[in-house]
Design a protein around this motif. Sequence first.
Motif, mmCIF file in Angstrom:
data_model
loop_
_atom_site.group_PDB
_atom_site.id
_atom_site.type_symbol
_atom_site.label_atom_id
_atom_site.label_comp_id
_atom_site.label_asym_id
_atom_site.label_seq_id
_atom_site.Cartn_x
_atom_site.Cartn_y
_atom_site.Cartn_z
ATOM 1 N N LEU A 182 0.832 -1.209 0.000
ATOM 2 C CA LEU A 182 0.000 0.000 0.000
ATOM 3 C C LEU A 182 0.864 1.255 0.000
ATOM 4 N N SER A 183 2.008 1.178 0.640
ATOM 5 C CA SER A 183 2.863 2.376 0.662
ATOM 6 C C SER A 183 3.492 2.640 -0.713
ATOM 7 N N ASP A 184 3.528 1.654 -1.567
ATOM 8 C CA ASP A 184 3.973 1.870 -2.961
ATOM 9 C C ASP A 184 2.997 2.851 -3.614
ATOM 10 N N ILE A 185 1.720 2.624 -3.409
ATOM 11 C CA ILE A 185 0.697 3.501 -3.981
ATOM 12 C C ILE A 185 0.788 4.880 -3.311
ATOM 13 N N GLU A 186 0.933 4.905 -1.992
ATOM 14 C CA GLU A 186 1.012 6.171 -1.256
ATOM 15 C C GLU A 186 2.165 7.026 -1.779
ATOM 16 N N ASN A 187 3.314 6.411 -1.938
ATOM 17 C CA ASN A 187 4.493 7.171 -2.365
ATOM 18 C C ASN A 187 4.367 7.660 -3.808
ATOM 19 N N ASN A 188 3.697 6.897 -4.634
ATOM 20 C CA ASN A 188 3.502 7.349 -6.014
ATOM 21 C C ASN A 188 2.408 8.410 -6.113
ATOM 22 N N LEU A 189 1.452 8.372 -5.195
ATOM 23 C CA LEU A 189 0.432 9.437 -5.149
ATOM 24 C C LEU A 189 1.102 10.776 -4.879
ATOM 25 N N LYS A 190 2.108 10.734 -4.030
ATOM 26 C CA LYS A 190 2.794 11.981 -3.663
ATOM 27 C C LYS A 190 3.576 12.572 -4.833
ATOM 28 N N LYS A 191 3.733 11.817 -5.904
ATOM 29 C CA LYS A 191 4.391 12.343 -7.103
ATOM 30 C C LYS A 191 3.386 13.127 -7.957
ATOM 31 N N CYS A 192 2.099 12.988 -7.627
ATOM 32 C CA CYS A 192 1.069 13.651 -8.442
ATOM 33 C C CYS A 192 0.964 15.114 -8.060
ATOM 34 N N ASP A 193 0.633 15.912 -9.045
ATOM 35 C CA ASP A 193 0.575 17.361 -8.874
ATOM 36 C C ASP A 193 -0.363 17.757 -7.736
ATOM 37 N N GLY A 194 0.171 18.466 -6.754
ATOM 38 C CA GLY A 194 -0.668 18.984 -5.683
ATOM 39 C C GLY A 194 -0.852 18.056 -4.500
ATOM 40 N N VAL A 195 -0.435 16.801 -4.622
ATOM 41 C CA VAL A 195 -0.654 15.864 -3.500
ATOM 42 C C VAL A 195 0.491 15.996 -2.507
ATOM 43 N N VAL A 196 0.144 16.366 -1.287
ATOM 44 C CA VAL A 196 1.134 16.635 -0.249
ATOM 45 C C VAL A 196 1.360 15.397 0.625
ATOM 46 N N ASP A 197 0.279 14.687 0.864
ATOM 47 C CA ASP A 197 0.374 13.491 1.703
ATOM 48 C C ASP A 197 -0.734 12.530 1.294
ATOM 49 N N SER A 198 -0.562 11.262 1.640
ATOM 50 C CA SER A 198 -1.583 10.295 1.221
ATOM 51 C C SER A 198 -1.579 9.084 2.146
ATOM 52 N N VAL A 199 -2.735 8.481 2.244
ATOM 53 C CA VAL A 199 -2.868 7.205 2.939
ATOM 54 C C VAL A 199 -3.756 6.318 2.076
ATOM 55 N N VAL A 200 -3.371 5.062 1.963
ATOM 56 C CA VAL A 200 -4.160 4.134 1.148
ATOM 57 C C VAL A 200 -4.644 2.989 2.034
ATOM 58 N N ILE A 201 -5.907 2.693 1.917
ATOM 59 C CA ILE A 201 -6.480 1.561 2.670
ATOM 60 C C ILE A 201 -7.200 0.646 1.694
ATOM 61 N N VAL A 202 -7.639 -0.487 2.203
ATOM 62 C CA VAL A 202 -8.450 -1.366 1.351
ATOM 63 C C VAL A 202 -9.816 -1.551 1.997
ATOM 64 N N LYS A 203 -10.795 -1.680 1.152
ATOM 65 C CA LYS A 203 -12.133 -2.018 1.620
ATOM 66 C C LYS A 203 -12.298 -3.512 1.402
ATOM 67 N N LYS A 204 -12.705 -4.178 2.464
ATOM 68 C CA LYS A 204 -12.771 -5.639 2.378
ATOM 69 C C LYS A 204 -14.192 -6.139 2.538
ATOM 70 N N SER A 205 -14.383 -7.330 2.018
ATOM 71 C CA SER A 205 -15.642 -8.024 2.252
ATOM 72 C C SER A 205 -15.290 -9.470 2.553
ATOM 73 N N GLU A 206 -15.520 -9.891 3.751
ATOM 74 C CA GLU A 206 -15.178 -11.257 4.181
ATOM 75 C C GLU A 206 -13.749 -11.632 3.804
ATOM 76 N N ASP A 207 -12.807 -10.832 4.222
ATOM 77 C CA ASP A 207 -11.380 -11.106 3.990
ATOM 78 C C ASP A 207 -10.908 -10.966 2.553
ATOM 79 N N THR A 208 -11.797 -10.626 1.642
ATOM 80 C CA THR A 208 -11.363 -10.386 0.261
ATOM 81 C C THR A 208 -11.302 -8.878 0.043
#
Lengths: 452, 75
Positions: free
Chosen positions: A367-393
């Motif tokens: 998930l931090s791979d996505i977070e760190n690449n989000l910060k390369k996007c114009d205007g993005v200062v910080d980011s957190v990425v989570i997952v939405k799950k349904s019964e462990d999937t």
Amino acid sequence: MIDIAKEILKFEDSDNNCYVNEENKITYKELIRKAREYASYLKDGNTPVIIYGHKSVDMLVSIISCVLAKRCYVPVDTFMPLKRLSQIIEETKASIIINNSENKIDNSIKLDELSINSDIDKLYKDICYIIFTSGSSGKQKGALLKRKNLNNFTDYMIKFNSKYKGSNVLNTASFSFDLSVADIYFTLCTGGTLYSYNDSNDLDYAFKFIKKNNIEYIVATPTYMKMLILDKDFCEKNFPSLKCIYFCGEVLSCNLTDKIFDRFPKIEIINAYGPTEACCAVSMINVNKKYNDPLPVGIMNNLATKVEIVDDEIILSGDSIFHGYINKECTDGVYKTGDIGYIKDGLLYCIGRKDLQIKYKGYRIELSDIENNLKKCDGVVDSVVIVKKSEDTVKYIKAFVVTNKKDFDEEQIKKELKDYLPQYMIPKIIKKIDEIPVTDNNKIDRRALEDD
Amino acid sequence: MINAKELLMEICEDERVLDDNQELIESGILDSYAYIMLFSKLDDLGLEIQPTRLDKSLLKTPAGIQELINRATKK
């Protein structure tokens, strides 16, 4: 232990098809003839060869050419953004890029343009291939797999699946994912035929392809099978050739295996486990109706390599353990998987992760791979990425960003992210927040965001 | 009658599905997980729809999915 090059060469006089895809096919005789020729150009060098493309016949010819030349190869699928490809080229210092696609790639050559290369870098002498995986820093990690690792795994795979030697095998994973190692080498080392098609989302096409080619053995993630099983026509009556499904890459549940057994009462299901760093899989087990969730992933007295549990974590060592990552050798021959597991009644179980790595549609993602690449996007200062799950999937990936731009444009950020990440890593939803919530211990409060 | 938009909202958690004409596939709203969930839930609700036998264009919008549900319900 087998030598995969020798095993494949046993079929050099065979006119049987070894690989069939939608557009083309190639016999063992033709594959080995071409691969020998290209191998003669590759054998004097030692830097990795990048093999760029999707599922064409030339991809397999390129891979086997490197195997025969004992030359390290790096499979890179066309779905990888060009920036990620550039990073791979830089990290591997590859001097040869074989372009088996229609895309224009700088400094690349077509397979039939290969000629003698005389670089003599010894670093990759014993390395068979490099698979790049998601890295928590935002940069991919190149895992170096030795020829010994692949020989060891393939030997184990063949012994475990001896009754399926010579089968018609369906490949479903990209060649840049190590799940494909199971189907490529099991098939080619036992004289079977490997089948592959391009669009894995077209159920209609999948059914026709599987039926037409009398597929007997499928190598897939559970997500792929969940798609096939949606349609009641996917059953023993319509697919009488199908005898075995080998699963790896994601958690397999009884919910899915029960459905498969309903449709195919006599089928065998194999549940395999193993990280890329230990060459495809270290354990496997035939799953039958007597097991409940969580399903076991292996039998302790029938493994590819040594497996131990230390502080609830699965630790691997032995002949399957990789050389290390590019620029970071694994010096003690031990790999700490980060997977939480246990042993019970002689069976191995894997029940989760210690960290923020997830499996989504079979893909391994930090998930931090996505977070760190989000910060390369114009205007993005910080980011957190989570997952939405349904019964462990994992249902989908959701990102929260702090931005210094007045007008927040979710689609624009997604568009920019495509320069850095493959499509499957682009969050489904990106939401703007004023600040990242923290707990009393000053850690990111992911739970609060998961409840959002 | 099963409401397609409500079902899509539950699966996708994306308010765009409340628009009858929202494009679902190219936009990524109906990705492989959502696709699996959609047919699984319809099956749980008693509707037998075989993905390989339906008009795929009906999956492109919420209105199309509602039409799919309506046709399956009438059978």
